[in-house]
Design a protein around this motif. Structure first.
Motif, short mmCIF file in Angstrom:
data_model
loop_
_atom_site.label_atom_id
_atom_site.label_comp_id
_atom_site.label_asym_id
_atom_site.label_seq_id
_atom_site.Cartn_x
_atom_site.Cartn_y
_atom_site.Cartn_z
N UNK A 116 -5.68 -42.87 7.24
CA UNK A 116 -4.93 -42.23 8.32
C UNK A 116 -4.94 -40.72 8.15
N UNK A 117 -4.58 -40.03 9.19
CA UNK A 117 -4.38 -38.59 9.16
C UNK A 117 -2.95 -38.29 9.60
N UNK A 118 -2.56 -37.04 9.49
CA UNK A 118 -1.24 -36.65 9.95
C UNK A 118 -0.13 -37.16 9.06
N UNK A 119 1.01 -37.48 9.67
CA UNK A 119 2.21 -37.87 8.92
C UNK A 119 1.98 -39.15 8.12
N UNK A 120 1.35 -40.16 8.73
CA UNK A 120 1.12 -41.42 8.03
C UNK A 120 0.24 -41.21 6.81
N UNK A 121 -0.79 -40.38 6.94
CA UNK A 121 -1.66 -40.10 5.81
C UNK A 121 -0.94 -39.40 4.68
N UNK A 122 -0.05 -38.46 5.03
CA UNK A 122 0.70 -37.75 4.00
C UNK A 122 1.66 -38.70 3.27
N UNK A 123 2.30 -39.59 4.02
CA UNK A 123 3.19 -40.56 3.38
C UNK A 123 2.41 -41.48 2.43
N UNK A 124 1.26 -41.95 2.88
CA UNK A 124 0.45 -42.83 2.05
C UNK A 124 -0.02 -42.11 0.78
N UNK A 125 -0.37 -40.86 0.94
CA UNK A 125 -0.84 -40.09 -0.22
C UNK A 125 0.28 -39.84 -1.22
N UNK A 126 1.44 -39.47 -0.75
CA UNK A 126 2.53 -39.16 -1.67
C UNK A 126 3.07 -40.42 -2.34
N UNK A 127 3.11 -41.55 -1.61
CA UNK A 127 3.58 -42.79 -2.21
C UNK A 127 2.61 -43.27 -3.29
N UNK A 128 1.31 -43.24 -3.00
CA UNK A 128 0.34 -43.66 -4.00
C UNK A 128 0.36 -42.73 -5.21
N UNK A 129 0.58 -41.44 -4.98
CA UNK A 129 0.65 -40.50 -6.10
C UNK A 129 1.88 -40.75 -6.97
N UNK A 130 3.01 -41.05 -6.34
CA UNK A 130 4.23 -41.34 -7.11
C UNK A 130 4.05 -42.62 -7.94
N UNK A 131 3.43 -43.65 -7.35
CA UNK A 131 3.16 -44.88 -8.09
C UNK A 131 2.27 -44.59 -9.29
N UNK A 132 1.26 -43.76 -9.09
CA UNK A 132 0.35 -43.39 -10.19
C UNK A 132 1.11 -42.67 -11.30
N UNK A 133 1.96 -41.74 -10.93
CA UNK A 133 2.73 -40.99 -11.92
C UNK A 133 3.62 -41.92 -12.73
N UNK A 134 4.35 -42.79 -12.06
CA UNK A 134 5.30 -43.67 -12.75
C UNK A 134 4.60 -44.64 -13.70
N UNK A 135 3.57 -45.33 -13.22
CA UNK A 135 2.97 -46.40 -14.00
C UNK A 135 2.01 -45.88 -15.06
N UNK A 136 1.28 -44.82 -14.76
CA UNK A 136 0.43 -44.26 -15.81
C UNK A 136 1.25 -43.58 -16.89
N UNK A 137 2.44 -43.13 -16.55
CA UNK A 137 3.33 -42.57 -17.57
C UNK A 137 3.73 -43.64 -18.58
N UNK A 138 3.93 -44.87 -18.11
CA UNK A 138 4.22 -45.98 -19.02
C UNK A 138 3.07 -46.17 -20.00
#
Length: 480
Positions: A116-138
């Motif tokens: 997606x582009x626009x708002x939906x794309x930004x939400x998808x990107x930030x959510x996937x990035x947060x998941x990456x940060x949390x789980x890779x930190x473990x």
């Protein structure tokens, strides 16, 4: 003094390589920090893929599992080589070409650009990035804990002080050159890792003898030499085959692995990379033997993760033990620097751009480097308060749950394109399924993440089809 001298010498070499990589990529070039300017050749690409994948879990986790559960780990461990080979030869090329067409330089950016582009794309990107940060930190915390356990006796300091020292070293040579520095240092580290694995095989097969080792294990408990179950992967011995798809998705889906595919030169044949991956992987499959040796000769260890340090101290002379320990530290540091790079990139690049911050201090290389420092410090303090838990299980919790979360939006989307609704639903479904099975049930370690991947993939396709049909109906109604 010898151990400190070896560590400081290797640290100096790594800093030098990192500095050279920074000069090669350009100090202000964000592409160099993120994907090494797409400059990796077949040997370096294979070296960084294998060094990162065959890390603390192979040199500390796998011997610990072999010590706890027996020889089944030696058999199961062999499935990582064909899995990494399949991911490199048959998947990496698709991912690399699609990412380059869209101008994606991280996995979160690739996921967002694909859907997606626009708002939906930004939400998808930030959510996937947060998941990456949390789980890779473990997973990063588990790597730092393993480093502390191995280095404490080697340097004659506490495990926490040893972990702090190496954490600072890894931060130091990661902040300069980004992924290029990580790849170059991994290439040096893989040579030492291969030497250490072959030295373990020499001790067990030549000096001790396989027959002698099996006899000792039989005296302790026949289950160690010839297990009747597939523990810890499942009740059946056939559970070992689940390691193959698990390891394939490890290489293809986990961001700190798959981002290496994006960094390979455009004209490089993935078959050439695959040949080196196979050679490196086959030579690194001997490490669980150290756990069986420790069980045979030191059956009363309080912590299974001490199997490798105990093996090194007993099987080698002082000088060789120091060198082998250094090479095993290489294995764990190669993953630690990759994790620090991926987590910090998710914060300093993906989350920042999703929030619309594209100028000022936050868009400079200095902010990327500051995030590497912050991630390393955070992981060290999290490790300091970590309750006792097996290193390999902690790695499975972080890696396996992340794998399940991103399976639909990364692997499935390469073969079949869904939409942003399907992507968001699949991330949530994969995360919840894997986390619940690993934390709340006694199911095998690989079965939880694999079921999470299945749920993630099915959700991705089903929700994408459902919402696509609804949106098409809305469009058709408005046209009428």
């Amino acid at each position: 003094m010898l151990n400190w001298a070896l560590l400081l010498f290797s640290a100096t070499a790594m800093f030098f390589l990192s500095w050279l990589s920074m000069r090669a990529s350009g100090d202000s070039d964000e592409s160099g920090f993120l994907v090494a300017n797409n400059s990796l050749g077949p040997f370096v690409a294979a070296a960084t893929i294998v060094a990162t994948g065959y890390s603390g879990f192979v040199f500390m986790g796998a011997p610990g599992v072999a010590y706890q559960y027996g020889s089944f780990e030696l058999y199961s461990n062999t499935f990582y080589t064909p899995a990494f080979l399949i991911a490199t030869v048959f998947f990496a090329g698709f991912l690399r070409r699609k990412a380059q067409r869209m101008g994606s330089r991280t996995i979160s950016e690739y996921i967002a650009n694909s859907h997606s582009e626009g708002v939906a794309g930004r939400w998808l990107r930030v959510i996937s990035a947060i998941i990456i940060v949390l789980l890779l930190s473990v997973f990063l915390v588990s790597q730092i804990r393993a480093i502390g356990l191995l280095m404490s006796d080697w340097l004659g300091v506490s495990s926490q002080l040893a972990a702090l020292f190496v954490t600072l070293l890894v931060i130091g040579y990661t902040i300069f050159g980004g992924l290029r520095a990580v790849a170059w240092t991994d290439t040096v580290m893989i040579i030492g890792m291969l030497f250490a694995s072959c030295a373990i095989a020499y001790i067990v097969f030549i000096q001790v003898g396989a027959g002698e080792l099996i006899a000792r294990l039989d005296q302790l408990n026949p289950e160690f030499a010839n297990p009747s179950t597939g523990a810890p992967y499942g009740e059946s011995k056939l559970s070992s085959f689940l390691v193959l798809p698990y390891a394939f998705m490890w290489a293809a889906v986990l961001p700190y692995m798959s981002v290496r595919f994006l960094a390979i030169k455009q004209d490089v044949s993935m078959a050439k990379v695959g040949i080196w991956v196979a050679i490196f992987g086959l030579l690194l499959n001997f490490t669980p033997l150290a756990g069986l040796y420790a069980r045979a000769y030191f059956p009363e260890l309080g912590d299974p993760d001490l199997a490798m340090p105990t093996f090194i101290q007993d099987a080698f002379g002082p000088v060789m033990a120091s060198v082998i320990t250094l090479f095993i530290l290489f294995a764990m540091k190669s993953t630690a620097n990759s994790l620090m790079h991926t987590i910090s990139t998710a914060i300093s690049y993906d989350i920042r751009q999703s929030l619309g911050i594209t100028s000022g201090f936050f868009s400079r290389m200095s902010f990327n480097r500051l995030m590497v420092i912050a991630v390393g410090v955070m992981a060290f303090f999290a490790m300091a308060y970590l309750p006792p838990v097996m290193v390999l299980w902690l790695g499975v919790l972080g890696n396996g749950t992340l794998m399940a979360s991103l399976f639909g939006v990364s692997l499935c989307s390469t073969l079949w394109q869904g939409n942003s609704a399907g992507a968001l639903a699949s991330i949530a479904a994969g995360f919840c399924t894997s986390a619940f099975i690993l934390l709340a049930t006694d199911m095998g370690w690989v079965q939880g993440p694999l079921l999470g991947c299945a749920v993630s993939g099915i959700t991705y396709v089903a929700v994408s089809l459902l919402t696509r049909h609804k949106s098409e109906g809305v469009i058709a109604s408005s046209m009428r």
